[in-house]
Scaffold this motif. Structure first.
Motif, PDB file in Angstrom:
ATOM      1  N   GLN A  56      -9.814  14.667  12.723  1.00  0.00           N
ATOM      2  CA  GLN A  56     -10.243  15.575  11.661  1.00  0.00           C
ATOM      3  C   GLN A  56      -9.386  15.433  10.410  1.00  0.00           C
ATOM      4  O   GLN A  56      -9.681  16.038   9.383  1.00  0.00           O
ATOM      5  N   GLN A  57      -8.331  14.644  10.459  1.00  0.00           N
ATOM      6  CA  GLN A  57      -7.358  14.572   9.369  1.00  0.00           C
ATOM      7  C   GLN A  57      -7.841  13.650   8.254  1.00  0.00           C
ATOM      8  O   GLN A  57      -8.534  12.663   8.495  1.00  0.00           O
ATOM      9  N   ALA A  58      -7.428  13.972   7.041  1.00  0.00           N
ATOM     10  CA  ALA A  58      -7.816  13.152   5.890  1.00  0.00           C
ATOM     11  C   ALA A  58      -6.868  13.414   4.733  1.00  0.00           C
ATOM     12  O   ALA A  58      -6.154  14.432   4.684  1.00  0.00           O
ATOM     13  N   MET A  59      -6.877  12.473   3.810  1.00  0.00           N
ATOM     14  CA  MET A  59      -6.155  12.616   2.543  1.00  0.00           C
ATOM     15  C   MET A  59      -7.158  12.438   1.411  1.00  0.00           C
ATOM     16  O   MET A  59      -7.950  11.499   1.422  1.00  0.00           O
ATOM     17  N   LEU A  60      -7.133  13.342   0.445  1.00  0.00           N
ATOM     18  CA  LEU A  60      -8.064  13.281  -0.685  1.00  0.00           C
ATOM     19  C   LEU A  60      -7.282  13.505  -1.960  1.00  0.00           C
ATOM     20  O   LEU A  60      -6.519  14.464  -2.088  1.00  0.00           O
ATOM     21  N   GLU A  61      -7.484  12.599  -2.921  1.00  0.00           N
ATOM     22  CA  GLU A  61      -6.804  12.705  -4.206  1.00  0.00           C
ATOM     23  C   GLU A  61      -7.772  12.310  -5.316  1.00  0.00           C
ATOM     24  O   GLU A  61      -8.465  11.289  -5.217  1.00  0.00           O
ATOM     25  N   PHE A  62      -7.829  13.132  -6.370  1.00  0.00           N
ATOM     26  CA  PHE A  62      -8.659  12.860  -7.541  1.00  0.00           C
ATOM     27  C   PHE A  62      -7.767  12.484  -8.716  1.00  0.00           C
ATOM     28  O   PHE A  62      -6.643  12.968  -8.843  1.00  0.00           O
ATOM     29  N   GLY A  63      -8.263  11.610  -9.596  1.00  0.00           N
ATOM     30  CA  GLY A  63      -7.502  11.230 -10.777  1.00  0.00           C
ATOM     31  C   GLY A  63      -8.302  10.301 -11.667  1.00  0.00           C
ATOM     32  O   GLY A  63      -9.428   9.899 -11.344  1.00  0.00           O
ATOM     33  N   ASN A  64      -7.731   9.976 -12.802  1.00  0.00           N
ATOM     34  CA  ASN A  64      -8.388   9.078 -13.751  1.00  0.00           C
ATOM     35  C   ASN A  64      -7.879   7.643 -13.663  1.00  0.00           C
ATOM     36  O   ASN A  64      -8.559   6.722 -14.114  1.00  0.00           O
ATOM     37  N   GLU A  65      -6.699   7.441 -13.090  1.00  0.00           N
ATOM     38  CA  GLU A  65      -6.126   6.101 -12.976  1.00  0.00           C
ATOM     39  C   GLU A  65      -5.590   5.918 -11.565  1.00  0.00           C
ATOM     40  O   GLU A  65      -4.397   6.016 -11.299  1.00  0.00           O
ATOM     41  N   LEU A  66      -6.511   5.660 -10.644  1.00  0.00           N
ATOM     42  CA  LEU A  66      -6.128   5.482  -9.242  1.00  0.00           C
ATOM     43  C   LEU A  66      -6.405   4.063  -8.761  1.00  0.00           C
ATOM     44  O   LEU A  66      -6.579   3.825  -7.575  1.00  0.00           O
ATOM     45  N   ARG A  67      -6.468   3.123  -9.684  1.00  0.00           N
ATOM     46  CA  ARG A  67      -6.825   1.753  -9.307  1.00  0.00           C
ATOM     47  C   ARG A  67      -5.804   1.148  -8.351  1.00  0.00           C
ATOM     48  O   ARG A  67      -6.152   0.344  -7.490  1.00  0.00           O
ATOM     49  N   GLN A  68      -4.544   1.515  -8.502  1.00  0.00           N
ATOM     50  CA  GLN A  68      -3.505   0.955  -7.657  1.00  0.00           C
ATOM     51  C   GLN A  68      -3.333   1.851  -6.432  1.00  0.00           C
ATOM     52  O   GLN A  68      -2.979   3.020  -6.552  1.00  0.00           O
ATOM     53  N   PRO A  69      -3.580   1.323  -5.226  1.00  0.00           N
ATOM     54  CA  PRO A  69      -3.474   2.180  -4.039  1.00  0.00           C
ATOM     55  C   PRO A  69      -2.030   2.580  -3.777  1.00  0.00           C
ATOM     56  O   PRO A  69      -1.093   1.809  -4.053  1.00  0.00           O
ATOM     57  N   PRO A  70      -1.813   3.786  -3.236  1.00  0.00           N
ATOM     58  CA  PRO A  70      -0.437   4.205  -2.924  1.00  0.00           C
ATOM     59  C   PRO A  70       0.123   3.423  -1.748  1.00  0.00           C
ATOM     60  O   PRO A  70      -0.604   2.797  -0.977  1.00  0.00           O
TER      61      PRO A  70
END
Length: 649
Positions: free
Chosen positions: A92-106
């Motif tokens: 059930q776990q997840a990570m969600l992040e919104f942004g304008n410059e997320l082209r580079q993965p963490p």
């Protein structure tokens, strides 16, 4: 919403990134067992599916986190899911992040669980325009359902087994409950129901509850109004029996209420109230019993008179019907001509043949006399009807009055019997008990007056009008007509695409049967469903025609469905040999022509809708045409696979 990247993390923090171009046809071509089909299952898992369907092997052995990067109308969304724990297939776990410059993965160490799959789907669904909605199936006992991102994704994915199925048209259609969910939510995604329907249906439910409450309050008040006089009389007799009030004349309800109010609030006497003498109480009980017996006898007499009057009326009705029948027979003979005594001087004629006779026939005069007599009797019966109705009304009024008086007397008798049984109460306690009953009954009197009844009737009528107005706005017939109109438009595109793919039985019209969730072709021999059409090539072709037509409609009408379509092995029926699988070019001209038509149709639809639709295809095909080469994003041959070789070593 379109896919920018599929990103995999291994346990050492290495990253495998597979990029895609939005608004284009993206082809991932390659040999078997290179991971092309796993892209669809990874996307499905990242977008909230609880169980992961990636095949056991190199992927599940090496990947610690699965992630995807999405282009939204405003900005990007990075979604990551940790691999299920060892021995488990769901999470059930997840990570969600919104942004304008997320082209580079963490980096791997920056991945954190900050949400669950339900919240993930809700937030992504709101971002692509899935508003609050409720679909009401209405039949089959299914509960109302809200369309979500999970239902929209069923229209965006076609795995290798699904795209070649003759019985399942949509993703996961064969799983329990999915088919019903598709039937219930596709009308919403097509826009066949108003956007504010969910709000109006919620308002309708609230209005119906308000109507039920108003009607219940009105029924209770009307019932109380019918019985309150009897209860007040009985309460007065009970109060008189315990010495709270003295016997006095009561001309109307207002006087009775004032007497009872005085008994309720009057201060207790300084000296104990003398106990009611047993002889006086017995005399009162006997008088009440005699009164009740007299009332019962009067009521029985009135009811007997009423029954006799009804029997008489029923008998007169039968007699009247007989008279009307006989009168009709006489009048219908047409033989009643004017006789000599009527003022006419013409010679008598025969009533049968019409010729003149020497002597007049007495029969017509006798028939006329009988008819006149019957008509007079019918008039007398008709004149008697108003007096009978008046008598029945009067008897009903007497019976109602006698019932009320009898109920009051019997209530007083019950109160005396109760008072006699409570031997352990002092006279003060008995009066307090009666005061409590007076207080309880008088609190209901306000709800029985005419003004309060009129207010309750007005409230009930207003609630009923609100329900009627909302039901008129939520017209099921209108919804069905809207759905039919949209399915016809989708069917036109399905017919065009089936013709371009040169599918069998496409010479007529092709349509989506939403009830059966299948494709139907209408031919001169009648309708033919998908399962009755032979060959995997036709099944795949009709799958493509259906999904392309739906996504064309979704894109052109700006419906809240993700703007991507992932297809796994749409040309599998045209690669019969290992040699053609390795090269990517079918050996036979017919197979090559079919593969070319398939990809050309995908390319043309994307170009028409650009940049509104993205199609991602995992397939063996590797054609030399320039437009095809321009669409190839990844070519996994000569050792190139989804999982890098160094991850396995």
């Amino acid at each position: 919403m379109q896919l920018l990247s599929v990103i995999l993390y291994n346990t050492q923090g290495a990253i495998r990134r597979v990029d895609f171009r939005p608004g284009r046809l993206n082809i991932v071509t390659g040999e078997s067992r290179t991971g092309k089909g796993a892209l669809l299952t990874i996307v499905d898992y990242c977008l909230g599916r609880k169980s992961i369907q990636v095949p056991e092997g190199p992927i599940t052995d090496t990947v610690a986190w699965y992630a995807t990067l999405w282009q939204l109308d405003e900005g990007q969304a990075f979604i990551a899911r940790p691999a299920p724990a060892v021995g488990r297939a769901s999470s059930q776990q997840a990570m969600l992040e919104f942004g304008n410059e997320l082209r580079q993965p963490p980096a791997l160490e920056d991945l954190v669980v900050n949400t669950n799959v339900a919240t993930l789907r809700t937030q992504i669904g709101r971002r692509i325009g899935i508003e609050e909605n409720i679909t009401n199936p209405g039949a089959g006992g299914r509960a109302p359902l809200e369309a979500t991102l999970a239902h929209a994704l069923l229209l965006c994915l076609q795995s290798q087994n699904e795209i070649a199925s003759s019985t399942a048209l949509f993703h996961r259609q064969g799983e329990r409950g999915i088919a019903d969910s598709l039937r219930d939510t596709i009308p919403y995604f097509l826009g066949a129901v108003p956007q504010d329907q969910a709000i109006k249906r919620a308002q309708l439910r609230g209005a119906k509850h308000a109507l039920q409450r108003a009607q219940a309050q009105l029924r209770d008040a009307e019932l109380a109004a019918q019985t309150i006089d009897v209860e007040l009389r009985a309460l007065y007799n009970e109060a008189r029996a315990v010495g709270l009030v003295a016997e006095q004349e009561i001309p109307d309800r207002l006087t009775l209420i004032r007497i009872l109010q005085g008994a309720r609030v009057a201060p207790p006497p300084q000296e104990p109230h003398p106990a009611v003498d047993d002889v006086a109480q017995q005399d009162q009980y006997i008088a009440l019993e005699r009164q009740a017996q007299t009332l019962r006898a009067d009521l029985a007499r009135v009811m007997a008179d009423r029954a006799l009057l009804l029997d008489q009326r029923d008998g007169e009705t039968d007699y009247q019907e007989a008279l009307q029948l006989q009168s009709g027979r006489l009048a219908s003979l047409g033989l009643i001509a004017a006789g000599p005594g009527s003022g006419h001087t013409a010679a008598p004629v025969c009533p049968a043949c019409g010729q003149e006779t020497e002597h007049a026939d007495p029969t017509p005069e006798a028939l006329r006399s009988s008819l006149n007599l019957l008509q007079a009797q019918l008039e007398n019966l008709a004149e008697a009807r108003p007096s009978q109705r008046s008598a029945l009304i009067a008897l009903d009024g007497q019976a109602s009055s006698l019932r009320d008086q009898l109920a009051s007397a019997e209530a007083a008798l019950t109160a005396l019997r109760t008072a006699n049984r409570i031997t352990d109460l002092t006279s003060a306690d008995g009066r307090d008990f009666t005061r409590g009953r007076i207080d309880a009954i008088l609190s209901r009197v306000d709800a029985t007056d005419d003004a309060e009844l009129q207010r309750l009737r007005t409230a009930a009528e207003s609630a009923a009008a609100t329900v009627a107005a909302l039901e008129a706005e939520l017209n099921d017939d209108e919804d069905r007509e809207q759905l039919t109109s949209r399915l016809l438009l989708v069917g036109q595109d399905m017919t065009t695409y089936a013709d371009q793919l040169e599918l069998e039985h496409s010479e007529g019209s092709v349509r989506l049967d939403l009830a059966r969730l299948t494709v139907v072709t209408d031919t001169e021999r009648g309708p033919i469903r998908l399962e009755r059409i032979g060959s995997a090539a036709n099944w795949i072709g009709y799958h493509l025609a259906t999904h392309l037509a739906l996504h064309r409609y979704f894109t052109r009408q700006n419906r809240p469905v993700p703007r991507f379509l992932i297809l796994d092995q749409p040309t599998q029926a045209h690669y019969p040999s290992d040699m053609s699988l390795q090269s990517g070019v079918p050996e036979g001209d017919a197979d090559r022509g079919a593969v070319l038509r398939t990809f050309r149709l995908l390319y043309d639809v994307v170009e028409e809708l650009s940049p509104g639709l993205q199609i991602i295809v995992g397939d063996h095909a590797n054609l030399p045409e320039p437009w095809f080469r321009d669409s190839v994003e990844h070519n996994w041959r000569n050792g190139t696979k989804l999982i890098p070789a160094e991850w396995l070593s």
